[in-house]
Design an enzyme around this catalytic site. Structure first.
Site, PDB file in Angstrom:
ATOM      1  CE1 TYR A 139       3.745   5.313  -3.847  1.00 12.29           C
ATOM      2  CE2 TYR A 139       2.257   3.804  -2.704  1.00 12.29           C
ATOM      3  CZ  TYR A 139       2.573   5.085  -3.149  1.00 12.29           C
ATOM      4  OH  TYR A 139       1.726   6.127  -2.876  1.00 12.29           O
ATOM      5  CE  LYS A 143       4.178   7.773  -1.116  1.00  6.58           C
ATOM      6  NZ  LYS A 143       4.333   9.249  -1.070  1.00  6.58           N
TER       7      LYS A 143
END
Length: 244
Positions: A139, A143
């Site tokens: 993740y 990002k």
């Protein structure tokens, strides 16, 4: 009043942004993954919000979202809010879809949802599986990539305002019940960036948290990394962001 598309707006921060902007009199287009999920924003569509539908994990449906949106446009702003926190579709949903929609939906302002966790991401694209057949990124990586995408857009498209926003660790479905930040603040910066003409907003390429700029991961403003990212997603998607 502005016309604004918000991806992933059936719940959480995206829905809060849609509600706030609609309350302020703006023309809002909400996005749902499936037709069934549109029921979650029935109160908003009954008040005049329009809608687009499609699963961001699937390339054909991303193009379908763009086609639906362009029939409703033109747009003053797109808030790339949708995202997932885990699984093999991390890169398709969190990076490829915003890239494709950026290329396919013209707008004068683009806001990308980032996270403070992007600072733990790896600026390494060598093993990225953009198709989502297997999980090759965290993740935090995803990002970092989407925040660098924002900076690349800001650098390459001087006529467009592009920003990234950390909404905070808020108690949404993604953030979980133990999240410690204020949910009521999670959407405020995005809505503000999409609509106001304050001088600080009119400087493109910034990373924000609760309406204050912060310094992102060093790779975000590394032009070499930006170009490597654009080239990698271009090869995968067949879409050249620079030839929109």
């Amino acid at each position: 009043m502005s016309r604004i598309l918000i991806t992933g707006s059936t719940d959480g921060v995206g829905r809060a942004a849609a509600t706030s902007l609609l309350d302020d009199g703006h023309h809002v287009v909400v996005h749902a993954r499936t037709p069934q999920r549109l029921a979650a924003v029935g109160d908003l569509t009954s008040r005049g919000a329009l809608s687009v539908v499609g699963d961001l994990a699937h390339r054909d449906e991303v193009h379908g979202i763009a086609e639906q949106a362009n029939r409703l446009g033109p747009f003053d702003a797109v808030i790339h809010n949708a995202g997932i926190i885990d699984g093999s579709s991390l890169l398709p949903v969190n990076v490829v879809a915003p890239y494709v929609l950026t290329a396919r939906i013209p707008a004068s302002r683009l806001i990308y949802l980032s996270s403070s966790m992007h600072r733990g991401g790896r600026a390494d694209l060598s093993h990225a599986d953009w198709s989502g057949t297997r999980k090759t990124a965290s993740y935090s990586d995803s990002k970092l990539f989407v925040t660098a995408l924002m900076a690349a857009v800001a650098r390459r498209w001087p006529s467009v305002l592009a920003h990234a926003v950390d909404p905070g660790w808020v108690p949404t479905k993604m953030g979980g019940p133990s999240a410690s930040d204020d949910l009521a603040l999670g959407h405020v910066t995005q809505a503000w960036l999409a609509t106001v003409d304050d001088p600080e907003v009119l400087v493109s390429g910034r990373y924000w948290h609760h309406r204050r700029t912060e310094e992102p991961h060093p790779a975000v403003h590394d032009e070499g990394f930006q170009d490597e990212l654009l080239a990698a997603v271009h090869r995968h998607s067949g879409i050249d962001l620079l030839r929109r």
